[in-house]
Each structure stands twice: as structure tokens, then as C-alpha cells.
Design a protein around this motif. Structure first.
Motif, short mmCIF file in Angstrom:
data_model
loop_
_atom_site.label_atom_id
_atom_site.label_comp_id
_atom_site.label_asym_id
_atom_site.label_seq_id
_atom_site.Cartn_x
_atom_site.Cartn_y
_atom_site.Cartn_z
N ASP A 264 11.52 14.12 9.11
CA ASP A 264 12.18 12.89 9.46
C ASP A 264 11.43 11.65 9.00
OD1 ASP A 264 14.07 13.55 12.47
OD2 ASP A 264 14.61 13.53 10.36
N GLU A 265 10.15 11.78 8.86
CA GLU A 265 9.35 10.61 8.50
C GLU A 265 8.30 11.01 7.48
OE1 GLU A 265 8.12 6.69 9.13
OE2 GLU A 265 8.99 7.56 10.93
N TYR A 266 8.05 10.10 6.55
CA TYR A 266 6.99 10.39 5.61
C TYR A 266 5.67 10.29 6.34
CZ TYR A 266 10.32 9.61 1.93
OH TYR A 266 11.38 9.70 1.11
N SER A 267 4.80 11.22 6.07
CA SER A 267 3.45 11.02 6.58
C SER A 267 2.62 10.52 5.41
CB SER A 267 2.89 12.32 7.16
OG SER A 267 2.17 13.02 6.17
N GLU A 268 1.82 9.56 5.67
CA GLU A 268 1.12 8.92 4.57
C GLU A 268 0.13 9.84 3.89
OE1 GLU A 268 -0.33 5.15 5.78
OE2 GLU A 268 1.70 4.33 5.93
N GLU A 269 -0.38 10.80 4.65
CA GLU A 269 -1.35 11.73 4.05
C GLU A 269 -0.67 12.54 2.95
OE1 GLU A 269 -1.64 12.44 8.21
OE2 GLU A 269 -1.52 10.44 7.37
N ASP A 270 0.60 12.86 3.16
CA ASP A 270 1.32 13.64 2.18
C ASP A 270 1.29 13.00 0.81
OD1 ASP A 270 2.03 15.74 3.59
OD2 ASP A 270 4.14 15.19 3.92
N ILE A 271 1.32 11.70 0.84
CA ILE A 271 1.52 11.00 -0.41
C ILE A 271 0.25 10.91 -1.24
CG2 ILE A 271 2.10 8.74 -1.34
CD1 ILE A 271 4.07 8.75 1.21
N ASP A 272 -0.86 10.68 -0.56
CA ASP A 272 -2.06 10.47 -1.38
C ASP A 272 -3.18 11.47 -1.08
OD1 ASP A 272 -3.42 7.69 0.55
OD2 ASP A 272 -2.51 9.60 1.10
N SER A 273 -2.78 12.64 -0.61
CA SER A 273 -3.83 13.57 -0.20
C SER A 273 -4.52 14.27 -1.36
CB SER A 273 -3.24 14.61 0.75
OG SER A 273 -2.18 15.28 0.10
N ASP A 274 -3.74 15.01 -2.18
CA ASP A 274 -4.40 16.00 -3.03
C ASP A 274 -4.90 15.45 -4.36
OD1 ASP A 274 -1.57 17.59 -4.61
OD2 ASP A 274 -1.89 15.53 -3.95
N GLU A 275 -4.78 14.14 -4.59
CA GLU A 275 -5.12 13.69 -5.92
C GLU A 275 -6.47 13.00 -6.00
OE1 GLU A 275 -1.91 11.99 -7.91
OE2 GLU A 275 -0.50 13.45 -7.09
N GLU A 276 -7.11 12.89 -4.88
CA GLU A 276 -8.37 12.15 -4.87
C GLU A 276 -9.44 12.80 -5.74
OE1 GLU A 276 -8.25 9.35 -3.79
OE2 GLU A 276 -6.52 9.46 -2.46
N GLU A 277 -9.55 14.12 -5.63
CA GLU A 277 -10.70 14.76 -6.28
C GLU A 277 -10.58 14.79 -7.81
OE1 GLU A 277 -7.84 17.93 -4.83
OE2 GLU A 277 -8.81 16.15 -4.00
N ASP A 278 -9.35 14.69 -8.34
CA ASP A 278 -9.21 14.79 -9.78
C ASP A 278 -8.32 13.66 -10.31
OD1 ASP A 278 -9.26 15.67 -12.37
OD2 ASP A 278 -7.68 17.16 -12.07
N PRO A 279 -8.84 12.44 -10.28
CA PRO A 279 -7.99 11.34 -10.75
C PRO A 279 -7.81 11.42 -12.27
CG PRO A 279 -10.19 10.54 -10.23
CD PRO A 279 -10.18 12.01 -9.91
N ILE A 280 -6.66 10.99 -12.71
CA ILE A 280 -6.39 10.97 -14.15
C ILE A 280 -7.12 9.80 -14.78
CG2 ILE A 280 -4.54 10.53 -15.83
CD1 ILE A 280 -2.75 12.30 -14.12
#
Lengths: 191, 494, 361
Positions: A51-67
Motif C-alpha cells: 500500500d505504501e512505498y517504503s523508502e528503504e526499498d528504493i535506495d537500499s541495494d545500490e549503495e555498495e556498487d554505485p555506477i
């Protein structure tokens, strides 16, 4: 085909092109990009149940390997010039130093300055469109790609810039079969 | 010069495409291709050469690239040509005369004299009005309509006098082409006769005769570039609009209202400026009834009426002409009534907007999937709140026998090459003033001269080495869409 | 701001959404070449898919304002394939006997109703970017990359024919959006040429450009007229742009000119427009859409940065009242609309993720 518009371009040899110093096959970067794209798509399709976006979903998994710029360069330097049997990297239309990445909380902006081979190059918009399509297809949804003609390198910079960064015009161009056919030929050399 | 061509007042005209995709199809010498979005060509590079014939054959633009029109038919080109040893002749259209007379604030007859004087000074040998060509076009158009009427051909037949409209149809609505009349326009017919008579009279080869026309419209330049059926020399070498004539006069430092000129007897001047064998010379500059685009719609009904009276024993005083208004001033119908029954009709359609509605109505299979049942029921329910239905008749040119179509709103009197309103005068009033000038040109009723005109044109064809088709007919064909991948690559607009 | 519901309506981006003025209906336009109609109720039922008509993106969609309470819903959709489709439903059975509004709603919102293509309008040279109905529902405006704005007239009862009554080619580039005033026949269009143009009928009842709004420094993507509870002699218009600004413009109502006057005076009826203010900057990327609430007077905007911003006017000064980041995840938000769900005003957004999101403000 008639005589090319730019008959004698300056060409860089493959060895001169910037490469990542670390080990790892050139495939890995694209793969990781694709992986992100897929995970992103999956994530979005789940929204129906949540029902609601959780903010963690959006920016969680990309921190360790930024482009990084090299990765962007690798994605677009292999695009073929529409006129020459050479890549945009070899023709120095795209240069590593002209790729800038700005990260904010939710979005990542990529600013690419391209250098058309001659100031009169009427193909600038087509090349730009090819780069745009390549990045739209390869990068995760959080990227916003801004494509600019390098200052002073083209006689109608502002018009070309405006058209290339118009989301709607690009989307409509992608539905033009003739254009997409040409773009596909340009992208055929991309890994 | 560029201000002269500024398109800012061309509202509702069929405007030319922004950029030309043609160069990439023509082999070219150097890196001069200029095809991208709104880029300004560098002055050092010579622009790609595109001929008007290229424009006609290319689907890139809706009508034509203005730059090309002007490059090939400019007053500069004319000045260059004047330095050669050709024989120069000119013909002037009614609407252009009206526009120039209005701009210089003189009577049309005075304007004619001044213009003839000027052109003679520039080296022109013969100068005529386009009346002869127009009258022959009117007779041919009407007679072919009467023939269609007898054959019970389903209408409407669409006039092809306006080259802007014709090209638009060829490029975007090919299904319309079979409906287009193949009768040549006054410009072309006048040109053919003028060139032949001049060549014969002065005993010079036809291709040594250079013909300038002064026309209300830039697209007449395109018309002049259409290939002839026999592939021979064209009938028109240069087309200038009144705007360009003004530029020419200014550039040459001439004064149209020449101080040293004393007005002569107008008919005498007309006669002296025409070739000796020019027929009906006293009427060489005369006008016709009907619309200010030439009166094609009206003349058809008039000649049909005359035909019925003389050949079918209809009673002359039982006829009535009825005009039915359309939703705006640029669309109306003329109906020929006999004993209160409609027996023939002509529609008048001017301007892009009205042309749009007409071509959409004439598109085969225009009606949508299954509207009828639904519509009927909708109507039933809405009854209570429905505002009163329009009961009065409204013009529907798609149901007429014949439609006179002009791409410019208000027709040829408001052609794209006519002189813009003077300071402080609104466009509408300016057009009305132009119409007044046009209306002041003395008429010569073509209906009373049909037999003489036909007789003369037959003898003309006989004496020339040309066929009737070559002199009086043209043809139209679909302009294929460009599909070449290279075009997409270099010229695709997105 | 709270997300009430999210509907994954399309797989491709949603370009445009529209709600019906009186019926609980919402429709979407998508890059996947289809449009969908949902009930605008807490059930969010899919009522129909409008497909197999357009060959490219459906870019813009608009419900026709109803003629009366029993007028059947009608929808116009503009596509990149250069055509405009008009859709309506067959009159449901026993419809003529329906008396109450709730029965009417129930019958119209029945998923069994068949939506039919009633007309396909051709005329534009290339991509249609936007379509909009006037308040009476008899005029449909459309605009295109071909630089023109067209106005089509129809009989709003039969929708039998769409006749072109104006081709306005005042813009220098691609025309992105058209919108009508909610009570007057005044049309606004905004363009890639960075300007907004205003059109109204002249003395011959022909539409003509009566005002140019210069100020934006980038493509103007969308605009909306204010629909105040108590109309004044000023008309206000808000616009959003690639230049990251939301601007409010104010114009004077054109007086109905006296036909007795000499025509040279009569023709001069240009509206005077000026920029009233620039709203506080809240977006970091191009702003694609806005909506001006007729109920509260608030303006909501959205765009490429995924943010929803709500602005409120307090004593003539605009302030940001609320923002919501990442309203469609990482996706761009293409359209925003104030709407009513169960009689409460909500915000509705459509994004590149194919979702329609419903927000409590």
C-alpha cells in the motif's frame, strides 16, 4: 550511400580508449546493470500489493556498487557511428572526462557532454538519440540522463540539446520504425 | 528580403515544411548537406541545390520549401536572365494587378500602363494579361464538367487551378487525385500561347523566349516547374509575386509611378504591348464573373445553363442561381435551380481548415465502425436538453458537382505573394480593398464567347506543332512517401 | 500526504489521466498503445481496455464534460500515431427508465458496458500531444509536434462529425499541451518554443491568438486555468516548465466588442497578460504536469524528479504546503490531477512505472 558528411575523422586506436584498471571482464558491468534493471522491475511490480512505498526499498541495494563514469563510458563508447565503421569511443565523440555523475537521495543524474566529429555534423541528434536509447535500456530507473553537446563543438548546440533532453520527443522517436532501425544498427556493436 | 518572405501572416495557409530532406537523395559534391533541426547554414558553405522539380517529387514537405521557390524564381534570377539575349515576354494575373494597384494607390488600368511601361523599359517585348488563358481554362473546365454531367459521373470534381492545394493532395491525400480536374491553369495556358506566338512572330526558337509571370502566389512557381506531357520546353521561366515585384522595383531604383510617363489610352496600350496575332486583344486584360480566384465554380453553372437552353430547349427564365452559405465566409455553395429543382452545383472552398474538412469527407470509408444504432439512441435521450437544431441549409461542397478549391483563405486575392497590409490597416480590411480593386477590372462575359474561344483554340492547336493535351491538359500523381533508411538517418524529424 | 491506493494499470509508462466530471470514472493513456477505464471508487475496478486502435503511444486522454446528468460518457484520446480516437458506450438496456443518479452511476460503471470507437479523427501531420474538451463539450482542441493547434466542432449529442473550425499555427515549435477555461471558450496552448498562447473567438466567431505569455526559459509542458468559486474579471493561468518553475499568469477578460465600432478598432481585442509570480521552487528536474483545485485553490505539480508538490496561496503569496518524494518509486511522474474519491478531494498521479497512485492530502 553517398559520401559521408565527415569523410576524414580523427580516429583513436582501441588501446587509447580509457579502461577500468581493476580486473574483471567488461561484461560484468553491463550484467550488473541488467541485474539492477531486473531487480528494479521486480520491485515495481510488487507495488500492487504494497500500500505504501517504503523508502528503504528504493535506495537500499545500490549503495555498495554505485555506477561510475567508466561504466557509463563502457556502455556508450561501443556504439557505432552511423556513418563510419567505428565506435563513438574511437571517434572521441564520447570521452570519459566528459561524463559526470551526481547522486542525490533518490535519483542519480548522469551528465554526458558529447563532441560531434565536425561542427557541422548534422548527425549529432541521431548519435545523441542512440546514446539516449542505449542508456535508457541499460541503466536502472533511478538514473536521469542529461545529454549535452560540448560547448563550442556544434553550431546549433542549444537546439540539439533541447531536443535530446525532451523526454516526449525521445519517446516518440523510439516509436519511429525507421529511426529505431538505424539506432539498432548503431547499437549492434554494443556488448 | 527575408522580411518579405516572413511567414508570420500566413495563418491558415498550407505552409511548407521546416526543413528539406531532399539533399540526401541527390548526389552531392561536398559536406554541404543541411538537414538538421533548425540549424543555420554557415555562409561559407554553398547550400545544396534543390530544384523545384525535386520539391514536386518529394514527400518531405507538405508543399514546398520556400527557400527553394525563391532561389529559383527570384527577381535576382530575372535580372541575371535579362542580361542574356533571349526575347522577354510577360503575363500578369488579375489578382497581382489588384494587389499592386492597391499598394501604389492607383487605378488598376493606371497600374497596368505603369507596369507595362516599366517592363518595356527593362527589355520586355510583349506583355499581356492572363485573361486569354483564364478564359480558355474556364471554357475547358466548364465543358469537361458539362460532359461529366452528361456521363452522370459521380461528383465532386475538384479544381486543380491552385498549385498549393494540388501538391498537398498529391503528397498527403492521394485518394483525392482521381477527382482532380486535369484542365491547365491560366498561367500555363497563357504561357504556352504567348511563347508560341512570340516565337512565330519574331522567328526565334521557342526556347529563346523567356516568359515571366506575375502571380499572387508563391506556389505558382511550383506549378511552372511541373513537367509537360511532351517533355518539351516549359511555358513559364520565372514567376514573381507582387511582393517580389516591389522588391525588384526598389532594388533597381525605379519609380513605378514614373514622372516622365503620360498615361495613354488603355486599350491602345494593351494592344501595342501584345503580340500581333494575340486574339481578342482588346480583352487581353479583362475580368470574369464569380469568385476573385477566377470564377471557375460560377462559370461552370453559367455555361451549363447556357448549354441546357441552347441544346436541350430549357426555358431561359425558369433558371435561378442560389447561394447557400457555409459555416464561414470561405465556404459556400452555388446552386443552379431549374423550376425550383437543383440541377447543378458548385462549391467554393478556401483555406487549409476548410480543405481539411472536405478531404476528410471525401476519404473512402470515412464513416466509423458502427455509429448509427448508437447515435440514434443517443439522439432519443438527449431530446429534452437539446438546443434547437439548425434547420437552415448549410453548404456542403462534398455533395456538389464541382468544387473550386484554393489553399489561401479568401482565395487568390489573398495569395501568399500579395502585398501585406499597409501600416495601421487590418488584414481583413486590406483584403476587402484588394477585392474592390479586382472588381474594378472590366469584365468580358465568357459565356457569350464560348464558340469563338473554342474556334480560336482549335485553330491555334492546329497551327502549332503541339497536341491539344499538351496545350490544355495537365496530370497529377501520388508523391510516394520516402522510406529509404538513409533518409531516416539523415533527414528524419523527430 | 499519504498513498491511498496504487493501481498497476499498464506495463509501459502512463502519459495522461482524466476523470469524469460527474461519474466516478478515471481513464489512463499509455505508451503501450492502450487506454484503460477504471471506476473511481474504493473498488478501483477495471471497466474496460480501449485497444487495437492506435499504432503508437496514447499520449493524452480527456473525458467530455457531460451535457446533463444522463449524458453517456465520452472519451477523446490523442496518439503519437497522429490520430485522435473518440470512444463511447452503447446505451445500456433500460437506460431510458433510469431516474436516480445512483442508478445511473451503477449502470454506467458496469464493466459489461461495451465501449466503442465512435470516430477516428485524422488531420495532424505527426504526433498528437494533447487533447482537451471545452466546458460545453462541443469543441475539442488538439495539438501536435506539427506546431499547430486544431479546434474541432461536434454536435455533443450525436458526436456524429468532427469538423475542423480552426488551425492555429502561432507556435514556432512542437505544441505540448492544450487546455480550455472551465467556463469560457478561451483556450491555452503551451509549447517547446517556451511560450504559452491564448486563443479566443474574434468578431467573426473565428478562433485567433489573443495573447502570448513569454517568460519560461524552457519547454512549457502543461498549464491550467484557475476555476475560482467567485469569478472575477481577471483570469489566471498556471504553467509548469522544463525550467523547473511553476508560474502564475494573470490576464484581463476580453470585453465583448461593440460591433458598431469601426472594424479597425474592433479587431484590436488582444488580452493583456502578465506574469503574476513564480511559485517557490521545489522541483529539481523538469516539471511535467500540474492541477489547480477548483475546491481549495491549491496547485499540485509533479515531474521528472518523482516529487509531488502542493502549493497554497496565502494572502496572495504562494507557499509550499506539502511535498512527497519518490511518489512512483524511482520513476518519473507524468501527470497529476485533483479528483474526488468518496466525496473527498484527493490527488491522482500517473507515472513511468505504469501505476496510477491515489493520494490523500
Amino acid at each position: 550511400m553517398e559520401e559521408p558528411i565527415n569523410a576524414n575523422p580523427t580516429i583513436l586506436s582501441l588501446a587509447q580508449l580509457p579502461k577500468r584498471q581493476e580486473t574483471g571482464s567488461p561484461f560484468s558491468t553491463t550484467l550488473s546493470a541488467n541485474h539492477k534493471l531486473i531487480s528494479n522491475a521486480l520491485k515495481l511490480s510488487l507495488l500492487e500489493e504494497e500500500d505504501e512505498y517504503s523508502e528503504e526499498d528504493i535506495d537500499s541495494d545500490e549503495e555498495e556498487d554505485p555506477i561510475d563514469p567508466q561504466e557509463i563510458f563502457d556502455l556508450i563508447s561501443t556504439i557505432s557511428d552511423p556513418e563510419h565503421p567505428l565506435t563513438l569511443g574511437q571517434l572521441a565523440v564520447v570521452n570519459l572526462n566528459d561524463i559526470e555523475i551526481n547522486t542525490s537521495k533518490y535519483l542519480t543524474e548522469v551528465v554526458i557532454r558529447i563532441t560531434p566529429t565536425i561542427t557541422h555534423c548534422s548527425l549529432a541528434t541521431l548519435i545523441g538519440l542512440g546514446i539516449k536509447v542505449r542508456l535508457i535500456r541499460s541503466l536502472p530507473g533511478k538514473f536521469r540522463v542529461k545529454l549535452l553537446i560540448k560547448e563550442g563543438s556544434h553550431q546549433s548546440e542549444s537546439q540539439v540539446n533541447k531536443q535530446l533532453n525532451d523526454k516526449e520527443r525521445v519517446a516518440a522517436a523510439c516509436e519511429n520504425e525507421q529511426l529505431i532501425e538505424v539506432i539498432s544498427r548503431m547499437l549492434a556493436t554494443c556488448v | 528580403m527575408s522580411a518579405l518572405l516572413s511567414a508570420d501572416d500566413l495563418n491558415d495557409f498550407i505552409s511548407p515544411g521546416v526543413a528539406c530532406i531532399k539533399p540526401i537523395e541527390t548526389p552531392s559534391k561536398s559536406n554541404e548537406l543541411e538537414i538538421e533541426i533548425d540549424a543555420k547554414p554557415k555562409s561559407v558553405l554553398a547550400p545544396a541545390q534543390i530544384s523545384l522539380a525535386d520539391c514536386l517529387a518529394c514527400s518531405g514537405c507538405i508543399t514546398s520549401a520556400e527557400e527553394v521557390l525563391v532561389a529559383q524564381h527570384s527577381h535576382k534570377e530575372l535580372l541575371k536572365a535579362l542580361e542574356t539575349d533571349k526575347v522577354f515576354v510577360a503575363s500578369v494575373s488579375h489578382q497581382a494587378r489588384a494587389s499592386l494597384a492597391l499598394a501604389y494607390n492607383v487605378d488598376v488600368e493606371q497600374l497596368d500602363q505603369l507596369l507595362i511601361h516599366l517592363l518595356k523599359k527593362m527589355g520586355f517585348r510583349y506583355i499581356v494579361g492572363t485573361s486569354l488563358g483564364r478564359k480558355l481554362s474556364l471554357v475547358n473546365e466548364s465543358n469537361s464538367m458539362i460532359q461529366r454531367k452528361m456521363d452522370k459521373t459521380e461528383g465532386p470534381t475538384l479544381s486543380s487551378i491552385c498549385p498549393g492545394w494540388v501538391l498537398y493532395a498529391e503528397k498527403t491525400h492521394p485518394y483525392i487525385i482521381p477527382r482532380l480536374s486535369n484542365v491547365k491553369s491560366p498561367q500555363q495556358v497563357t504561357g504556352c500561347i504567348l511563347k508560341n506566338l512570340t516565337s512565330e512572330e519574331l522567328n526565334v526558337p521557342r526556347n529563346q523566349v523567356y516568359h515571366l509571370t506575375i502571380m499572387p502566389c508563391f506556389d505558382k512557381k511550383l506549378e511552372s516547374a511541373r513537367p509537360e506531357v511532351d517533355g518539351g520546353t516549359s511555358d513559364v521561366d520565372c514567376v514573381l509575386t507582387p511582393r517580389e515585384v516591389v522588391a525588384l522595383i526598389e532594388e533597381m531604383g525605379y519609380d513605378l509611378i514614373a514622372k516622365d510617363y503620360t498615361f495613354g489610352n488603355t486599350s491602345q496600350v494593351y494592344k501595342e504591348s501584345a503580340p500581333n496575332k494575340w486574339p481578342f486583344v482588346e480583352y487581353a486584360w479583362s475580368n470574369d464573373s464569380g469568385s476573385a480566384s477566377g470564377g471557375y465554380g460560377y462559370t461552370y453553372l453559367r455555361l451549363y445553363q447556357q448549354y441546357l437552353i441552347s441544346k436541350e430547349n430549357y426555358i431561359a427564365d425558369q433558371f435561378e442561381f442560389k447561394v447557400v452559405k457555409g459555416r464561414n465566409a470561405d465556404i459556400y455553395e452555388m446552386r443552379l435551380m431549374y423550376q425550383d429543382t437543383q440541377i447543378a452545383s458548385s462549391g467554393i472552398v478556401n483555406g487549409f481548415k476548410n480543405i481539411q474538412n472536405l478531404v476528410r469527407k471525401l476519404k473512402p470509408g470515412n464513416t466509423v465502425a458502427k455509429p448509427n444504432a448508437l447515435l440514434a439512441r443517443r439522439r432519443g435521450r438527449g431530446g429534452s436538453t437539446a438546443k434547437a437544431k439548425k434547420t437552415s441549409e448549410e453548404a456542403d461542397p462534398s455533395k456538389c458537382d464541382y468544387v473550386e478549391i484554393m489553399a489561401c483563405p479568401s482565395g487568390c486575392i489573398n495569395g501568399g505573394g500579395q502585398i501585406s497590409p499597409a501600416e495601421g490597416i487590418v488584414e481583413k480590411d486590406w483584403i476587402a480593398l484588394g477585392l474592390e480593386k479586382y472588381g474594378s477590372i472590366g469584365k468580358w462575359d465568357v459565356a457569350e464567347q464560348v464558340d469563338r474561344l473554342i474556334e480560336w483554340s482549335n485553330s491555334f492547336v492546329e497551327q502549332s506543332s503541339m497536341t491539344y493535351k499538351r496545350v490544355f491538359e495537365t496530370k497529377f500523381s501520388e508523391v510516394e512517401k520516402v522510406t529509404d533508411a538513409n533518409v531516416a538517418m539523415f533527414g528524419a524529424k523527430w | 500526504m499519504q498513498l491511498l491506493h496504487s493501481t498497476q494499470a499498464h506495463t509501459g509508462p502512463i502519459w495522461s489521466i482524466t476523470t469524469h466530471a460527474t461519474l466516478p470514472l478515471i481513464a489512463t493513456a499509455s505508451q503501450d498503445k492502450t487506454s484503460k477505464i477504471y471506476s473511481l471508487t474504493s473498488h478501483h475496478n477495471l471497466l474496460t481496455i480501449l485497444e487495437k486502435t492506435h499504432t503508437r503511444s496514447v499520449r493524452s486522454i480527456a473525458f467530455k464534460p457531460p451535457l446533463d446528468n444522463f449524458d453517456l460518457p465520452v472519451l477523446a484520446a490523442g496518439s503519437f500515431d497522429s490520430t485522435i480516437s473518440i470512444w463511447g458506450i452503447d446505451e445500456p438496456e433500460f437506460y431510458a427508465d433510469v431516474e436516480s443518479e445512483s442508478d445511473h452511476e451503477r449502470i454506467i460503471c458496469d464493466p459489461n458496458n461495451e465501449w466503442n470507437l465512435m470516430a477516428l479523427i485524422e488531420g495532424h501531420e505527426n504526433e498528437v500531444k494533447s487533447v482537451a474538451w471545452n466546458h460545453q463539450g462541443n469543441l475539442l482542441a488538439s495539438c501536435s509536434r506539427d506546431k499547430t493547434v486544431w479546434i474541432w466542432e461536434t454536435d455533443q449529442e450525436t458526436l456524429e462529425e468532427f469538423e475542423c473550425i480552426a488551425v492555429l499555427n502561432d507556435h514556432e515549435h512542437d505544441v505540448k499541451y492544450v487546455c480550455w477555461h472551465s467556463t469560457r471558450n478561451i483556450l491555452a496552448s503551451c509549447s517547446y518554443d517556451d511560450t504559452i498562447r491564448i486563443y479566443a473567438e474574434d468578431d467573426d466567431d473565428e478562433f485567433a491568438c489573443v495573447g502570448v505569455l513569454n517568460g519560461h526559459e524552457g519547454t512549457v509542458w502543461s498549464c491550467a486555468f484557475e476555476n475560482p468559486a467567485t469569478p472575477t474579471d481577471k483570469i489566471r493561468l498556471a504553467s509548469v516548465s522544463d525550467d523547473l518553475t511553476v508560474r502564475v499568469w494573470v490576464g484581463t477578460v476580453p470585453e465583448h466588442s461593440d460591433k458598431q465600432l469601426p472594424s479597425s478598432i474592433r479587431h484590436n481585442k488582444e488580452m493583456v497578460w502578465e506574469q503574476e509570480c513564480i511559485l517557490p521552487q521545489a522541483h529539481a528536474f523538469p516539471i511535467y504536469s500540474l492541477s489547480w483545485s477548483a475546491t481549495t485553490g491549491k496547485i499540485a505539480s509533479c515531474g521528472s524528479d518523482g516529487k509531488i508538490v502542493v502549493y497554497k496561496e496565502v494572502d496572495g503569496t504562494w507557499e509550499v504546503e506539502a511535498t512527497h518524494e519518490a511518489s512512483h518509486g524511482v520513476s518519473e511522474v507524468n501527470c497529476i490531477l485533483w479528483g474526488k474519491l468518496d466525496d473527498k478531494e484527493i490527488l491522482i498521479t500517473g507515472g513511468d512505472d505504469g501505476c496510477v497512485n491515489y493520494w490523500q492530502v
